[in-house]
Design a protein around this motif. Structure first.
Motif, mmCIF file in Angstrom:
data_model
loop_
_atom_site.group_PDB
_atom_site.id
_atom_site.type_symbol
_atom_site.label_atom_id
_atom_site.label_comp_id
_atom_site.label_asym_id
_atom_site.label_seq_id
_atom_site.Cartn_x
_atom_site.Cartn_y
_atom_site.Cartn_z
ATOM 1 N N ALA A 559 37.974 36.369 42.885
ATOM 2 C CA ALA A 559 38.684 37.438 44.187
ATOM 3 C C ALA A 559 37.382 37.612 45.136
ATOM 4 N N SER A 605 42.267 33.525 41.274
ATOM 5 C CA SER A 605 42.893 34.587 42.190
ATOM 6 C C SER A 605 43.513 33.941 43.099
ATOM 7 N N ASP A 635 48.115 37.718 46.181
ATOM 8 C CA ASP A 635 47.526 38.559 47.240
ATOM 9 C C ASP A 635 47.808 38.087 48.522
ATOM 10 N N ARG A 646 41.553 42.138 47.135
ATOM 11 C CA ARG A 646 42.073 40.966 46.044
ATOM 12 C C ARG A 646 41.743 41.258 44.581
ATOM 13 N N THR A 648 41.226 39.619 40.647
ATOM 14 C CA THR A 648 40.910 38.315 39.810
ATOM 15 C C THR A 648 41.595 38.588 38.435
#
Length: 725
Positions: A559, A605, A635, A646, A648
């Motif tokens: 992320a 991500s 995202d 964002r 993860t």
């Protein structure tokens, strides 16, 4: 003092006394005037002065209408009204004779109307003597002129008389041919028009001549009428038949018993047939012209269609050959040159499948041994189109220097040949040679025009295909140069694939990446820049470099890598938008609570990208991040909002699992839901064989999921997870 004015040579001379015979020459040319100038009783006048010249009480023995008279037949009634029975002679030239003779026959002029050329004029009038005749001799010669000219002499040809049978004035002067035939084909009678159309003047009605001799194609009409029953008494049959003179007649046949009395062969002719003949030669020629033009337009249309339906050069050449053979030629040889003026591609096709092997040998031999004198080379070097008919052994020897290639040409057959260039934007791409063998009609100029147009269309299409192939190959090489080979990492073997869209000549924005971080973690990336052009390729290379550099130097989780890359794109003015998935495989560590020693940790991500998919050793397929079968929500994609949060995600995966990252070109289809598309990918993974290698798995997935011509680029990264190597 002005000179005296001489009287016009076309002005009427002093009229002759009433007891003298004369020749009245109307509207002659200079040559015609000279031919008769020394006749003692010659009277010359212009066409407009004819009425005045005929006002004399003395009837001329002969009226000669010169070839300079615009409409000579219009003057004949004036002559006949003033002097009944006078012989009228029409002077003709080779240019005017056919039309004048046709007009005379169509109007049914009397038999003493004579057509004569300038070469026969003086010998006929002077009794066929070479020297000028003494004065006063011509009246005796002129007295027998009509009989002399209608007796079939070589010096002059008269209008053919009608047959002796009396058809009556209406039918005899009708503008259509009328023939009466017995049911056995015996010619019983005909009118003037039929005599001209069928050349019957030398026959005697009812005595000689049969329909099969003058119009054999009409004989089946007699048989059909003869076989008709009583209920078909009024039946009419028709056809269009060619004559021996090259004309086409529309023939209508009807049975009749109304045979004129006294007609030769009239007795016992019950079931005679009346044939009506209409000259349709001009209409027939026009129809054939339209049909030929229609076939040519259709051929050119199919050539264009065959060439524009593919961008593969070899396939385009093959399709072009199949359109031309056998409709237009018996075999064809198409050659394309390269930048070094060598033949890069040769296509040969023969109409006879049994000669396919010969055609293949010619194709291979022609590339190496085509001589400069060959029609294909002459045309390709700018010599212009060629039309060669009746080729003999000497022509073949001059055109084909190689003996083995010459023998192959003999086996293929050659009698008539066309060679045309294939022009491109910047020069001639090659040439096309079309050949007909000796058994087929020869090529004509009209065929050459069609072949030139076919070559022009083929050259344009092949030039486009070459340009596309050049751009496509360049784009593919550029893109592949940006996609490095996968490294050897501690977490298992990695396989990568990249497939360019078949319909795009430009480079795309898909990419893959795989590399190790300093701490031993492995980073896998698949991304897709929006667009399919050079700007997308440039954006892809920039984003890939930025993300790769940040991931290697920071060692952060996925992320944070995407967040930093998004901000760097804004700061560096990388004006592109892209989706991406980043997966980090962490080194093996001591297991924590609830973990198995064989479990591996991975984190990922997604920035607007489809989620990774996992295949366990037991054959279970899992979509990472999915909840109760629902696709995870990714995202925001890169390039829209560098401050967007964002996340993860983390997972433990068993040793021996296969992880697959892919771009949306692998699964997305127009009109299909994304859930269904990803389900197809899951099914393809689950149904693979147990012992399948990673490379085999990638090939099988692409083969099963991609269409023959992919609509979008595809990037793929797969890793077989395991303990440290």
């Amino acid at each position: 003092m002005p000179s005296p004015v001489s009287p016009s040579r076309d002005a009427p001379r002093d009229r002759l006394p009433a007891d003298r015979s004369s020749v009245l020459l109307v509207g002659p040319t200079r040559a015609e005037r000279y031919a008769l100038d020394d006749l003692p009783d010659l009277v010359v006048c212009a066409a407009e002065d004819l009425a005045a010249a005929l006002a004399d009480d003395a009837a001329p023995e002969l009226v000669v209408l010169g070839s300079g008279v615009p409409a000579p037949l219009s003057l004949v009634p004036m002559v006949r009204d003033r002097h009944v029975g006078v012989t009228v002679l029409l002077l003709t030239t080779p240019m005017t004779e056919p039309d004048l003779r046709r007009d005379v026959a169509a109007q049914g002029r009397p038999d003493d109307l004579v057509l004569l050329g300038i070469d026969e004029l003086r010998p006929s009038v002077f009794g066929r003597v070479s020297a000028r005749a003494p004065r006063g001799r011509h009246p005796q010669v002129l007295a027998t002129l009509p009989q002399t000219l209608t007796a079939g002499t070589s010096a002059a040809t008269a209008v053919q008389p009608a047959p002796a049978v009396d058809f009556g004035p209406l039918l005899d002067r009708a503008p259509v041919g009328v023939v009466l035939s017995g049911s056995d084909g015996q010619l019983l009678g005909w009118n003037r028009k039929a005599s001209v159309l069928l050349d019957l003047a030398h026959l005697v009605a009812g005595v000689e001549g049969r329909l099969c001799d003058v119009l054999p194609q009409a004989v089946p009409l007699l048989r059909a009428l003869d076989a008709a029953g009583p209920e078909d008494e009024a039946r009419e049959l028709g056809l269009v038949a060619p004559t021996t003179a090259g004309r086409h007649l529309e023939v209508t046949a009807v049975r009749t018993e109304a045979v004129p009395d006294g007609m030769p062969g009239a007795s016992g002719t019950a079931g005679a047939v009346l044939l009506l003949l209409v000259d349709v030669t001009e209409q027939r020629l026009a129809e054939r012209g339209r049909e030929r033009l229609s076939r040519q337009v259709d051929l050119l249309g199919r050539i264009s269609e065959s060439l524009t339906s593919t961008l593969e050069i070899e396939e385009a050449l093959s399709r072009l050959a199949e359109v031309l053979v056998p409709e237009f030629a018996d075999w064809v040889c198409i050659q394309l040159g390269d930048d070094m003026d060598d033949l890069s591609q040769v296509t040969v096709l023969h109409r006879n499948p049994a000669l396919a092997g010969t055609a293949a040998r010619m194709r291979a031999r022609h590339r190496l041994f085509a001589s400069e004198g060959a029609p294909s080379r002459r045309v390709a070097s700018g010599g212009g189109p060629l039309l060669m008919n009746r080729l003999d052994e000497q022509d073949l020897y001059r055109s084909v220097a190689d003996e083995e290639l010459r023998e192959l040409v003999r086996q293929m057959g050659v009698g008539s040949l066309l060679a045309v260039p294939l022009p491109g934007r910047d020069g001639i791409l090659g040439s096309m040679v079309l050949v007909r063998d000796e058994a087929r009609s020869e090529f004509r100029q009209s065929h050459l025009a069609v072949a030139v147009e076919a070559g022009r269309r083929a050259g344009s299409a092949l030039d486009n295909a070459r340009l596309y192939r050049s751009h496509h190959d360049l784009a593919t090489e550029l893109q592949r140069s940006l996609l490095t080979a996968p490294p050897r990492v501690a977490h298992g073997p990695i396989a990568v694939r990249y497939v360019a869209a078949a319909h795009e000549a430009q480079v795309g924005g898909d990419w893959y990446d795989a590399f190790s971080q300093p701490d031993g973690s492995t980073v896998l990336v698949v991304g897709d820049v929006i667009g399919h052009d050079r700007r997308a390729a440039a954006g892809m290379s920039q984003i890939r470099g930025v993300l790769r550099g940040i991931a290697y130097t920071t060692g952060e989780d996925p992320a944070q890598l995407l967040l930093r890359a998004d901000r760097a794109m804004e700061g560096l003015a990388i004006l592109s938008m892209a989706t991406a998935v980043v997966v980090r495989l962490e080194p093996t560590v001591a297991p924590g609570i609830g973990e198995r020693p064989s479990d591996l940790r991975l984190s990922w991500s997604c920035a607007g990208h489809p989620p990774p998919i996992l295949l366990t050793p037991e054959g279970e397929v899992r979509l990472l991040g999915a909840d109760d079968g629902e696709l995870p929500t990714p995202d925001l994609l890169l390039g829209l909002d560098p401050q967007a949060p964002r996340t993860t995600s983390h997972a433990l995966v068993p040793d021996g699992s296969t992880l697959l990252l892919y771009s949306d070109g692998l699964v997305e289809r127009r009109g299909e839901d994304l859930d269904h598309s990803i389900s197809r990918l899951a099914d393809a993974l689950a149904l693979g064989p147990a012992a399948e290698s990673l490379e085999q798995l990638c090939d099988r997935v692409l083969e099963q999921l991609l269409p023959v011509e992919p609509e979008d680029d595809v990037a793929l990264v797969a890793v077989r997870l395991g303990s440290e190597l």
